[in-house]
Design a protein around this motif. Structure first.
Motif, PDB file in Angstrom:
ATOM      1  N   GLY A 179     -11.714 -30.032  -1.213  1.00 51.76           N
ATOM      2  CA  GLY A 179     -10.573 -29.479  -0.469  1.00 51.76           C
ATOM      3  C   GLY A 179      -9.624 -28.673  -1.335  1.00 51.76           C
ATOM      4  O   GLY A 179      -8.453 -28.488  -0.995  1.00 51.76           O
ATOM      5  N   ILE A 180     -10.138 -28.195  -2.459  1.00 49.28           N
ATOM      6  CA  ILE A 180      -9.295 -27.430  -3.400  1.00 49.28           C
ATOM      7  C   ILE A 180      -9.767 -25.980  -3.403  1.00 49.28           C
ATOM      8  O   ILE A 180     -10.967 -25.713  -3.548  1.00 49.28           O
ATOM      9  N   THR A 181      -8.844 -25.052  -3.205  1.00 51.20           N
ATOM     10  CA  THR A 181      -9.208 -23.634  -3.289  1.00 51.20           C
ATOM     11  C   THR A 181      -8.718 -23.063  -4.609  1.00 51.20           C
ATOM     12  O   THR A 181      -7.706 -23.502  -5.160  1.00 51.20           O
ATOM     13  N   VAL A 182      -9.468 -22.098  -5.119  1.00 51.68           N
ATOM     14  CA  VAL A 182      -9.134 -21.448  -6.392  1.00 51.68           C
ATOM     15  C   VAL A 182      -9.295 -19.949  -6.184  1.00 51.68           C
ATOM     16  O   VAL A 182     -10.391 -19.458  -5.911  1.00 51.68           O
ATOM     17  N   ASN A 183      -8.199 -19.225  -6.277  1.00 49.65           N
ATOM     18  CA  ASN A 183      -8.231 -17.778  -6.062  1.00 49.65           C
ATOM     19  C   ASN A 183      -7.410 -17.072  -7.134  1.00 49.65           C
ATOM     20  O   ASN A 183      -6.557 -17.685  -7.778  1.00 49.65           O
ATOM     21  N   ALA A 184      -7.659 -15.770  -7.263  1.00 50.74           N
ATOM     22  CA  ALA A 184      -6.828 -14.961  -8.166  1.00 50.74           C
ATOM     23  C   ALA A 184      -6.081 -13.923  -7.342  1.00 50.74           C
ATOM     24  O   ALA A 184      -6.598 -13.407  -6.349  1.00 50.74           O
ATOM     25  N   LEU A 185      -4.867 -13.648  -7.765  1.00 48.76           N
ATOM     26  CA  LEU A 185      -4.071 -12.567  -7.166  1.00 48.76           C
ATOM     27  C   LEU A 185      -3.959 -11.467  -8.209  1.00 48.76           C
ATOM     28  O   LEU A 185      -3.578 -11.735  -9.364  1.00 48.76           O
ATOM     29  N   LEU A 186      -4.309 -10.246  -7.782  1.00 49.64           N
ATOM     30  CA  LEU A 186      -4.420  -9.136  -8.737  1.00 49.64           C
ATOM     31  C   LEU A 186      -3.307  -8.112  -8.503  1.00 49.64           C
ATOM     32  O   LEU A 186      -3.385  -7.313  -7.556  1.00 49.64           O
ATOM     33  N   PRO A 187      -2.264  -8.149  -9.316  1.00 52.29           N
ATOM     34  CA  PRO A 187      -1.214  -7.146  -9.128  1.00 52.29           C
ATOM     35  C   PRO A 187      -1.691  -5.758  -9.540  1.00 52.29           C
ATOM     36  O   PRO A 187      -2.415  -5.603 -10.522  1.00 52.29           O
ATOM     37  N   GLY A 188      -1.277  -4.756  -8.758  1.00 52.47           N
ATOM     38  CA  GLY A 188      -1.411  -3.361  -9.198  1.00 52.47           C
ATOM     39  C   GLY A 188      -0.181  -3.059 -10.041  1.00 52.47           C
ATOM     40  O   GLY A 188      -0.041  -3.574 -11.141  1.00 52.47           O
ATOM     41  N   ILE A 189       0.725  -2.256  -9.511  1.00 54.31           N
ATOM     42  CA  ILE A 189       1.952  -1.955 -10.276  1.00 54.31           C
ATOM     43  C   ILE A 189       3.163  -2.449  -9.487  1.00 54.31           C
ATOM     44  O   ILE A 189       3.471  -1.952  -8.405  1.00 54.31           O
ATOM     45  N   ALA A 219       2.386   8.343  -8.799  1.00 52.77           N
ATOM     46  CA  ALA A 219       1.431   9.281  -8.192  1.00 52.77           C
ATOM     47  C   ALA A 219       0.053   8.653  -8.026  1.00 52.77           C
ATOM     48  O   ALA A 219      -0.778   9.152  -7.266  1.00 52.77           O
ATOM     49  N   THR A 220      -0.206   7.534  -8.731  1.00 52.76           N
ATOM     50  CA  THR A 220      -1.507   6.864  -8.601  1.00 52.76           C
ATOM     51  C   THR A 220      -1.518   5.841  -7.459  1.00 52.76           C
ATOM     52  O   THR A 220      -2.550   5.229  -7.189  1.00 52.76           O
ATOM     53  N   ILE A 221      -0.373   5.649  -6.804  1.00 51.70           N
ATOM     54  CA  ILE A 221      -0.271   4.587  -5.782  1.00 51.70           C
ATOM     55  C   ILE A 221      -0.209   5.231  -4.400  1.00 51.70           C
ATOM     56  O   ILE A 221       0.758   5.922  -4.081  1.00 51.70           O
ATOM     57  N   PRO A 222      -1.245   5.031  -3.562  1.00 56.59           N
ATOM     58  CA  PRO A 222      -1.255   5.672  -2.249  1.00 56.59           C
ATOM     59  C   PRO A 222      -0.026   5.357  -1.401  1.00 56.59           C
ATOM     60  O   PRO A 222       0.429   6.202  -0.634  1.00 56.59           O
ATOM     61  N   VAL A 254      -3.043  -6.972  -4.743  1.00 51.65           N
ATOM     62  CA  VAL A 254      -1.743  -6.674  -4.121  1.00 51.65           C
ATOM     63  C   VAL A 254      -1.271  -5.415  -4.847  1.00 51.65           C
ATOM     64  O   VAL A 254      -0.612  -5.470  -5.882  1.00 51.65           O
ATOM     65  N   ASP A 255      -1.708  -4.253  -4.343  1.00 56.40           N
ATOM     66  CA  ASP A 255      -1.592  -3.041  -5.167  1.00 56.40           C
ATOM     67  C   ASP A 255      -1.223  -1.770  -4.402  1.00 56.40           C
ATOM     68  O   ASP A 255      -1.364  -0.666  -4.947  1.00 56.40           O
ATOM     69  N   GLY A 256      -0.789  -1.923  -3.158  1.00 49.25           N
ATOM     70  CA  GLY A 256      -0.390  -0.725  -2.408  1.00 49.25           C
ATOM     71  C   GLY A 256      -1.512   0.284  -2.234  1.00 49.25           C
ATOM     72  O   GLY A 256      -1.246   1.466  -2.014  1.00 49.25           O
ATOM     73  N   GLY A 257      -2.766  -0.184  -2.383  1.00 49.86           N
ATOM     74  CA  GLY A 257      -3.906   0.719  -2.189  1.00 49.86           C
ATOM     75  C   GLY A 257      -4.349   1.443  -3.452  1.00 49.86           C
ATOM     76  O   GLY A 257      -5.154   2.385  -3.384  1.00 49.86           O
ATOM     77  N   SER A 258      -3.883   1.002  -4.628  1.00 52.64           N
ATOM     78  CA  SER A 258      -4.184   1.736  -5.875  1.00 52.64           C
ATOM     79  C   SER A 258      -5.657   1.699  -6.287  1.00 52.64           C
ATOM     80  O   SER A 258      -6.174   2.657  -6.857  1.00 52.64           O
ATOM     81  N   TYR A 259      -6.316   0.579  -6.027  1.00 51.97           N
ATOM     82  CA  TYR A 259      -7.704   0.424  -6.478  1.00 51.97           C
ATOM     83  C   TYR A 259      -8.595   1.420  -5.750  1.00 51.97           C
ATOM     84  O   TYR A 259      -8.520   1.543  -4.523  1.00 51.97           O
ATOM     85  N   LYS A 260      -9.451   2.102  -6.518  1.00 52.37           N
ATOM     86  CA  LYS A 260     -10.211   3.205  -5.928  1.00 52.37           C
ATOM     87  C   LYS A 260     -11.594   2.793  -5.425  1.00 52.37           C
ATOM     88  O   LYS A 260     -12.277   3.588  -4.781  1.00 52.37           O
ATOM     89  N   GLY A 261     -12.031   1.581  -5.737  1.00 49.23           N
ATOM     90  CA  GLY A 261     -13.384   1.170  -5.350  1.00 49.23           C
ATOM     91  C   GLY A 261     -13.465   0.666  -3.923  1.00 49.23           C
ATOM     92  O   GLY A 261     -12.450   0.512  -3.242  1.00 49.23           O
ATOM     93  N   LEU A 262     -14.698   0.388  -3.466  1.00 48.59           N
ATOM     94  CA  LEU A 262     -14.901  -0.097  -2.107  1.00 48.59           C
ATOM     95  C   LEU A 262     -14.686  -1.608  -2.002  1.00 48.59           C
ATOM     96  O   LEU A 262     -14.170  -2.097  -1.022  1.00 48.59           O
ATOM     97  N   LEU A 263     -15.153  -2.354  -3.003  1.00 50.44           N
ATOM     98  CA  LEU A 263     -15.142  -3.820  -2.908  1.00 50.44           C
ATOM     99  C   LEU A 263     -14.350  -4.438  -4.044  1.00 50.44           C
ATOM    100  O   LEU A 263     -14.229  -3.864  -5.119  1.00 50.44           O
TER     101      LEU A 263
END
Ligand code: NAD
Length: 263
Positions: A179-189, A219-222, A254-263
């Motif tokens: 019953g334990i979840t383990v996740n990462a949160l990835l900040p953009g800027i 300019a890199t953040i959509p 959590v990056d405002g759409g900055s990551y350019k990849g699909l997945l």
């Protein structure tokens, strides 16, 4: 929405300011009893008092350098004595120093691994037995967009966070039956003092003004805006929620759409 975590005990490390504080603030607002740490006792206690005052929650501040195993052990002992065993853990630490392969000397690697990778390993090992005994737990590691898209001039951060990501995924699978979840949160800027420091570093290296570097980053953040600690804290609180029980082993940007990849 009631996140179903009122009264849960949460530990958020490196949380006197920035993203860690954003997570602690939101968990306190949800009615958790929260412990935070920072290296200096004054900063930790002041931040805890401010969060307690703004939310009405029980928030305790501890002095601990998460790059030191002894400090982590003392932190966990102090949290257990004052609040109890954490149900929710948010692992965070200051970022390692910037640098390229060419500019990073071998002496800096150990420190970065201790701060960014091993701090999370020690913290997770420390809280896991009690979470397993209770049959409920939420572990959230603050990593970075760099685990999907390595960032130039952040060699140590890219390396250590990639290792942490492999650790988290392995542990997530292992502890899911309990019953334990383990996740990462990835900040953009997100506009924090860490980003201010990185901007100053880049402005000096590239002989530009800080303002010019901020504009280039924007300019890199959509979404055309930097995130803030509250945006980040809201995502952490959801991953800590009762409703998020079926989300584990994930890396949430959590990056405002900055990551350019699909997945
Ligand atoms: P920040 O500098 O604003 O805050 C860092 C916090 O960590 C402070 O409370 C500080 O007191 C505490 N701290 C630093 N070193 C510590 C240590 N050894 N032990 C205990 N506490 C310590 O930084 P931030 O922007 O909130 O970043 C948090 C983490 O997220 C860092 O690892 C950073 O590299 C990473 N990150 C941030 C961003 C961003 O946009 N802000 C993006 C990607 C990754």
């Amino acid at each position: 929405m009631d996140l179903g975590i009122k009264g849960k005990i949460a530990l958020v490390t490196a949380a006197s300011r920035g993203l860690g504080r954003g997570c602690a603030q939101q968990l306190a607002a949800e009615g958790c009893r929260v412990a935070i740490c920072a290296r200096g006792p004054e900063a930790a206690e002041q931040a805890a008092a401010e969060m307690a005052a703004s939310t009405g929650a029980d928030v305790k501040g501890f002095a601990a350098d998460v790059g030191r195993v002894d400090d982590i052990d003392a932190l966990l002992t102090g949290v257990r004595a004052s609040l109890g065993d954490p149900d929710i853990l948010v692992t965070n630490a200051g970022g390692p120093p910037p640098g390229t392969f060419a500019s990073t000397s071998i002496e800096h690697y150990d420190g970065a691994l201790r701060l960014t990778l091993m701090s999370a390993v020690h913290l997770i090992r420390g809280v896991m037995p009690a979470m397993q005994a209770k049959g409920w737990g939420r572990i959230i590691a603050i990593t970075s967009i760099s685990v999907k898209q390595p960032i130039g001039n952040l060699l140590l951060s890219n390396m250590a966070r990639a290792g942490l990501t492999g650790f988290l995924k392995t542990v997530a699978t292992e502890v899911a039956p309990a019953g334990i979840t383990v996740n990462a949160l990835l900040p953009g800027i997100h506009r924090t003092s860490r980003v201010d420091q990185l901007v100053e570093d880049r402005a000096a290296r590239e002989n530009k003004s800080s303002e010019a570097v901020y504009q280039e980053m924007m300019a890199t953040i959509p979404s055309n805006q930097m995130g803030d600690a509250a945006d980040f804290g809201a995502a952490a609180a959801f991953l800590a929620s009762a409703q998020a029980r079926y989300i584990t082993g994930q890396n949430l940007l959590v990056d405002g759409g900055s990551y350019k990849g699909l997945l």
